[in-house]
Design a protein around this motif. Structure first.
Motif, mmCIF file in Angstrom:
data_model
loop_
_atom_site.group_PDB
_atom_site.id
_atom_site.type_symbol
_atom_site.label_atom_id
_atom_site.label_comp_id
_atom_site.label_asym_id
_atom_site.label_seq_id
_atom_site.Cartn_x
_atom_site.Cartn_y
_atom_site.Cartn_z
ATOM 1 N N VAL A 165 0.840 -1.202 0.000
ATOM 2 C CA VAL A 165 0.000 0.000 0.000
ATOM 3 C C VAL A 165 0.873 1.249 0.000
ATOM 4 C CG1 VAL A 165 -1.711 1.327 1.300
ATOM 5 C CG2 VAL A 165 -1.916 -1.162 1.156
ATOM 6 N N GLU A 166 1.882 1.259 0.835
ATOM 7 C CA GLU A 166 2.753 2.426 0.940
ATOM 8 C C GLU A 166 3.467 2.712 -0.376
ATOM 9 O OE1 GLU A 166 5.321 1.442 4.161
ATOM 10 O OE2 GLU A 166 3.846 1.915 5.722
ATOM 11 N N ARG A 167 3.972 1.658 -1.011
ATOM 12 C CA ARG A 167 4.719 1.859 -2.247
ATOM 13 C C ARG A 167 3.809 2.312 -3.388
ATOM 14 N NH1 ARG A 167 8.713 3.971 -2.181
ATOM 15 N NH2 ARG A 167 9.076 3.397 -4.351
ATOM 16 N N HIS A 168 2.648 1.721 -3.543
ATOM 17 C CA HIS A 168 1.745 2.154 -4.612
ATOM 18 C C HIS A 168 1.339 3.608 -4.411
ATOM 19 C CE1 HIS A 168 0.875 -1.050 -7.452
ATOM 20 N NE2 HIS A 168 0.881 -1.933 -6.457
ATOM 21 N N TYR A 169 1.048 3.981 -3.169
ATOM 22 C CA TYR A 169 0.676 5.377 -2.904
ATOM 23 C C TYR A 169 1.847 6.304 -3.216
ATOM 24 C CZ TYR A 169 -0.425 9.664 -0.439
ATOM 25 O OH TYR A 169 -0.638 10.990 -0.139
ATOM 26 N N ARG A 170 3.013 5.944 -2.749
ATOM 27 C CA ARG A 170 4.202 6.779 -2.977
ATOM 28 C C ARG A 170 4.516 6.890 -4.467
ATOM 29 N NH1 ARG A 170 7.120 11.012 -2.743
ATOM 30 N NH2 ARG A 170 9.366 10.704 -3.000
ATOM 31 N N GLU A 171 4.464 5.803 -5.185
ATOM 32 C CA GLU A 171 4.830 5.808 -6.599
ATOM 33 C C GLU A 171 3.824 6.582 -7.447
ATOM 34 O OE1 GLU A 171 5.415 1.701 -7.568
ATOM 35 O OE2 GLU A 171 7.016 1.499 -6.068
ATOM 36 N N MET A 172 2.547 6.438 -7.151
ATOM 37 C CA MET A 172 1.550 7.200 -7.913
ATOM 38 C C MET A 172 1.650 8.686 -7.609
ATOM 39 S SD MET A 172 -1.896 4.820 -8.076
ATOM 40 C CE MET A 172 -2.630 5.836 -9.367
ATOM 41 N N THR A 173 1.868 9.027 -6.340
ATOM 42 C CA THR A 173 2.053 10.435 -5.982
ATOM 43 C C THR A 173 3.280 10.996 -6.689
ATOM 44 O OG1 THR A 173 1.069 10.022 -3.806
ATOM 45 C CG2 THR A 173 2.339 12.048 -4.070
ATOM 46 N N HIS A 174 4.347 10.237 -6.657
ATOM 47 C CA HIS A 174 5.602 10.659 -7.288
ATOM 48 C C HIS A 174 5.437 10.810 -8.796
ATOM 49 C CE1 HIS A 174 10.069 10.069 -8.194
ATOM 50 N NE2 HIS A 174 10.045 11.064 -7.342
ATOM 51 N N ALA A 175 4.595 9.983 -9.384
ATOM 52 C CA ALA A 175 4.383 10.043 -10.839
ATOM 53 C C ALA A 175 3.502 11.206 -11.255
ATOM 54 C CB ALA A 175 3.763 8.736 -11.322
ATOM 55 N N GLY A 176 2.795 11.828 -10.294
ATOM 56 C CA GLY A 176 1.969 12.985 -10.632
ATOM 57 C C GLY A 176 0.482 12.765 -10.508
ATOM 58 N N ALA A 177 0.068 11.729 -9.802
ATOM 59 C CA ALA A 177 -1.363 11.417 -9.717
ATOM 60 C C ALA A 177 -2.162 12.492 -8.992
ATOM 61 C CB ALA A 177 -1.559 10.069 -9.024
ATOM 62 N N SER A 178 -1.492 13.331 -8.187
ATOM 63 C CA SER A 178 -2.213 14.374 -7.454
ATOM 64 C C SER A 178 -2.342 15.674 -8.246
ATOM 65 C CB SER A 178 -1.506 14.652 -6.119
ATOM 66 O OG SER A 178 -0.192 15.142 -6.340
ATOM 67 N N LEU A 179 -1.799 15.733 -9.452
ATOM 68 C CA LEU A 179 -1.890 16.940 -10.281
ATOM 69 C C LEU A 179 -3.328 17.135 -10.776
ATOM 70 C CD1 LEU A 179 1.321 16.522 -12.493
ATOM 71 C CD2 LEU A 179 1.085 17.915 -10.418
ATOM 72 N N ASP A 180 -3.636 18.372 -11.191
ATOM 73 C CA ASP A 180 -4.959 18.602 -11.779
ATOM 74 C C ASP A 180 -4.973 18.148 -13.236
ATOM 75 O OD1 ASP A 180 -3.917 20.652 -13.450
ATOM 76 O OD2 ASP A 180 -4.362 22.202 -11.968
ATOM 77 N N ALA A 181 -6.115 18.223 -13.874
ATOM 78 C CA ALA A 181 -6.279 17.661 -15.218
ATOM 79 C C ALA A 181 -5.358 18.309 -16.237
ATOM 80 C CB ALA A 181 -7.739 17.803 -15.654
ATOM 81 N N ALA A 182 -5.230 19.629 -16.197
ATOM 82 C CA ALA A 182 -4.377 20.323 -17.161
ATOM 83 C C ALA A 182 -2.914 19.940 -16.960
ATOM 84 C CB ALA A 182 -4.559 21.835 -17.022
ATOM 85 N N GLU A 183 -2.504 19.832 -15.695
ATOM 86 C CA GLU A 183 -1.120 19.458 -15.408
ATOM 87 C C GLU A 183 -0.842 18.023 -15.851
ATOM 88 O OE1 GLU A 183 -0.265 22.198 -11.436
ATOM 89 O OE2 GLU A 183 -1.380 20.309 -11.248
ATOM 90 N N LYS A 184 -1.822 17.147 -15.650
ATOM 91 C CA LYS A 184 -1.644 15.763 -16.093
ATOM 92 C C LYS A 184 -1.518 15.674 -17.610
ATOM 93 C CE LYS A 184 -3.977 13.357 -12.290
ATOM 94 N NZ LYS A 184 -5.142 12.557 -11.874
ATOM 95 N N GLU A 185 -2.281 16.478 -18.313
ATOM 96 C CA GLU A 185 -2.190 16.479 -19.772
ATOM 97 C C GLU A 185 -0.802 16.921 -20.219
ATOM 98 O OE1 GLU A 185 -4.413 18.404 -23.721
ATOM 99 O OE2 GLU A 185 -5.168 18.853 -21.700
ATOM 100 N N ALA A 186 -0.277 17.980 -19.585
ATOM 101 C CA ALA A 186 1.068 18.457 -19.915
ATOM 102 C C ALA A 186 2.115 17.401 -19.580
ATOM 103 C CB ALA A 186 1.364 19.756 -19.152
ATOM 104 N N LEU A 187 1.939 16.734 -18.437
ATOM 105 C CA LEU A 187 2.871 15.692 -18.028
ATOM 106 C C LEU A 187 2.862 14.528 -19.014
ATOM 107 C CD1 LEU A 187 4.792 14.484 -15.895
ATOM 108 C CD2 LEU A 187 2.757 13.599 -14.712
ATOM 109 N N THR A 188 1.694 14.134 -19.459
ATOM 110 C CA THR A 188 1.579 13.027 -20.408
ATOM 111 C C THR A 188 2.292 13.360 -21.715
ATOM 112 O OG1 THR A 188 -0.519 12.314 -19.436
ATOM 113 C CG2 THR A 188 -0.054 11.590 -21.682
ATOM 114 N N GLU A 189 2.173 14.589 -22.166
ATOM 115 C CA GLU A 189 2.856 15.014 -23.394
ATOM 116 C C GLU A 189 4.368 14.968 -23.209
ATOM 117 O OE1 GLU A 189 1.301 18.845 -24.327
ATOM 118 O OE2 GLU A 189 -0.686 18.092 -24.914
#
Length: 684
Positions: free
Chosen positions: A137-161
């Motif tokens: 649980v700790e690692r999945h939470y940490r890795e998703m947070t680190h990958a940008g899962a807490s960003l807003d939609a516009a930020e996620k779109e920029a990150l994906t690009e």
């Protein structure tokens, strides 16, 4: 709908889930990936559609079960794309890179999935979980947070690009490097120009020329790192210069394979991505989720070691220059001279010619009576070759591995020889990951780039190649022994700056008396390597460590320099050569006679591999390694009891435990740096 014709989408018929490589064609990969992407997406959607509150059973278990088809297809493909990258496979990889990046982002940035995992993480102290489940649980939470899962939609779109573009650039870098390395293979007209090479090495150069349609000539192919094994033997200085020059210009010529603009764009985009994710630099982003914790910690360690290493290298250079000055036509020591004259000094100081030791390091004997023998003595495992299990290339060999009680453990796959379709260097990867949840056993691969001799001649390894074989097999043992429930923790899925530790520890057995006596026997006579030679090998362990440490630290610093740039700073860099020069001067490792082990344009570890801002990992892990070697020596060395402790408490836990906690469990304390400093002669 699963295809009945695509062998990647059918049950793999071979033991341990080995892909049916003889039936797989390049055209099968992309359709299989598309099917696997769709299946994985459906599996994630099924988790997020659950209306009840998140639990470990309704969220983490199906998450760990998901993506199995994609993992199978991806590991099958990337094994081939790194080891047998034909033009057709390269085309597939170029098209796949942005697709894989987009899919990974779609999962890692999924807001609904992140919401469920965040809820579990917030309540983890109130759940009845065993240590592996809690850490999952700790690692999945940490890795998703680190990958940008807490960003807003516009930020996620920029990150994906950004991620999509970076994946394409990394693929371009590797493709350029492979092409330019092959193009720069050095052609010699006569055997006299290669005076100093053994008959086997000459036959390999002749074979390489014939494969290129150059009958009567000799071709020396280039290694991934800056130097070349032949530089220590070649008597012709011009031949040495040509090989070194070809190696150092890879990826920085004005041609279709110029990697300089690729390096600049990768550095800029990584810095921009780090800023988007809330970090000052890519190095800060990477180290935040490693044992180092911060780039400042890494920089402090590298600077701590660089000064003593550079001083030692300068002393070594004086000794080499002294020999050159006695020659009829003296000259100033250059980078292409170092290895040759270092061997002269080694011979004079220790009465030791390492090139002459090759007949004692025949590859098959090193493998069976050295690498396998040490593993059997330590861990009780045994190996049986399985010619009935086909691999992805005719050169590749498959061995079944058994525990001491006769139970099956997994498969070890060995791909020893270099070829034009294989990327440079040496590495380990998995074709199948072990998992108790999925009921899978490990299939692991070791790749090297040993030059194949002419027909009928034995493969004789250099001492460095022996070291590489033991090193990579240490990774293989990690992959074979890790016994976990959840695939997220399988094999070598540990922090990047810990992953080299098991492989470095395995190098200790190369010169362990019992192991060396088993494998170091003359290829023709069977005569054991003389005890006085063994003693001289041991006495020379610190020899040339100033050079070796300096070239490694220089590459590590280049990696940090590129990736410690802010987004604004990265935009201002437009000259790769000038940037490298300034970075090496900054840390005092700008000695022209001691070139960096990798220059930026052929630094595949960080621009097309997984070591960006992480090449420091080797020296970071070596602190643990050197301390562990001391433990083995203090506790009787090559014993089953010692092997079981190391297997159970370190190798066996895979990524299911904090690595430094696992180390403390094994050693009884944190690692100390003194053994590393003593090993590398940096205590003075």
């Amino acid at each position: 709908m699963v295809s009945t014709e695509n062998p990647l989408l059918q049950h793999f018929p071979h033991p341990y889930g080995m892909p049916d490589y003889p039936a797989i064609e390049p055209k099968h990969y992309l359709p299989a990936f598309h099917a696997a992407f769709a299946q994985h997406r459906a599996e994630i959607d099924a988790i997020t559609r659950v209306r009840s509150m998140p639990t470990f059973e309704n969220t983490m278990i199906p998450l760990e079960r998901s993506g199995r088809l994609l993992g199978d297809v991806a590991r099958a493909f990337y094994t081939v794309s790194s080891a047998d990258a034909t033009p057709a496979i390269q085309d597939v990889e170029a098209e796949l890179a942005p697709l894989m990046s987009a899919h990974q982002d779609a999962i890692q940035l999924d807001a609904a999935l992140y919401g469920r995992i965040s809820t579990l993480h917030a309540g983890v102290d109130h759940m009845s979980l065993d240590p592996e489940q809690r850490y999952l649980v700790e690692r999945h939470y940490r890795e998703m947070t680190h990958a940008g899962a807490s960003l807003d939609a516009a930020e996620k779109e920029a990150l994906t690009e950004l991620n999509a573009r970076l994946s394409t650039l990394s693929n371009t870098f590797e493709k350029n490097l492979l092409s330019d390395t092959n193009d720069l293979a050095v052609v010699f007209d006569s055997a006299e120009q290669l005076d100093g090479l053994t008959d086997g090495e000459l036959s390999a150069a002749s074979r390489a020329a014939e494969e290129r349609g150059l009958s009567g000539a000799f071709v020396v192919t280039l290694t991934l790192f800056t130097g070349h094994p032949y530089l220590s033997s070649l008597t012709d200085r011009e031949s040495r210069r040509r090989i070194m020059e070809a190696s150092r210009v890879r990826g920085r010529r004005d041609n279709a394979w110029d990697n300089r603009p690729v390096v600049l764009e990768i550095a800029r985009l990584r810095a921009r991505r780090a800023e988007l994710l809330g970090y000052a630099s890519h190095a800060a982003y990477i180290t935040a989720d490693e044992t180092a914790g911060s780039p400042e910690a890494v920089h402090a360690r590298l600077r701590e070691l660089a000064g003593p290493a550079a001083r030692n290298a300068r002393k070594e250079a004086l000794a080499l220059q002294a020999i050159i000055d006695t020659e009829a036509a003296p000259f100033r020591l250059a980078a292409h001279d170092w290895a040759y004259y270092a061997e002269r000094v080694r011979a004079a100081t220790y009465d030791l010619d390492r090139a002459a030791l090759r007949p004692w390091f025949e590859a098959e004997r090193v493998l069976r009576d050295g690498v396998f023998f040490a593993a059997t003595q330590l861990y009780g495992v045994s190996f049986t070759e399985r010619a009935d299990i086909p691999a992805y290339h005719p050169d590749v060999r498959v061995f079944e591995v058994f525990n001491e009680d006769g139970s099956a453990l997994g498969l070890f796959v060995l791909d020893l020889y270099t070829r034009d379709t294989k990327r440079g260097g040496a590495w380990m990867n998995s074709i199948v990951d072990q998992s108790g949840l999925r009921g899978t056993a490990p299939v692991v691969v070791n790749n090297l780039n040993v030059v194949r001799p002419g027909a009928g001649r034995p493969t004789l390894l250099s001492f460095d190649e022996v070291t590489t074989l033991f090193h990579e097999f240490g990774h293989a043992l990690h992959g074979l022994f890790a016994t976990v429930t959840y695939p997220h923790f399988a094999g070598t899925n540990v922090f990047r700056d810990f992953v080299e530790f098991p492989s470095q520890v395995n190098e200790m057995w190369i010169s362990w008396p019992e192991v060396l006596a088993s494998y170091a026997k003359h290829v023709d006579t069977g005569e054991a390597l003389a005890s006085d030679v063994v003693e001289r090998l041991a006495a020379s362990e610190q020899f040339n460590q100033g050079f070796a440490t300096s070239e490694y630290l220089a590459a590590s610093w280049l990696d940090q320099a590129w990736h410690s740039l802010s987004a604004v700073q990265a935009e201002e860099i437009d000259d790769v050569k000038a940037f490298e020069a300034a970075a090496l001067a900054d840390i005092g490792l700008d000695d022209p006679a001691v070139p960096t082990r990798y220059s930026s344009t052929y630094f595949a570890h960080v621009f097309s591999g997984g070591y960006s801002a992480g090449y420091y990992s080797y020296i970071w892990s070596e602190v643990l390694d050197a301390d562990t070697v001391e433990w083995f020596r203090e506790n009787g060395g090559l014993t089953r009891a010692n092997g079981e402790r190391f297997r159970e408490r370190l190798l066996g836990v895979g990524g299911s435990k904090d690595p430094l906690e696992a180390y403390r469990d094994f050693r009884g304390r944190d690692a100390e740096i003194v053994p590393l400093l003593e090993r590398r002669g940096l205590t003075g």
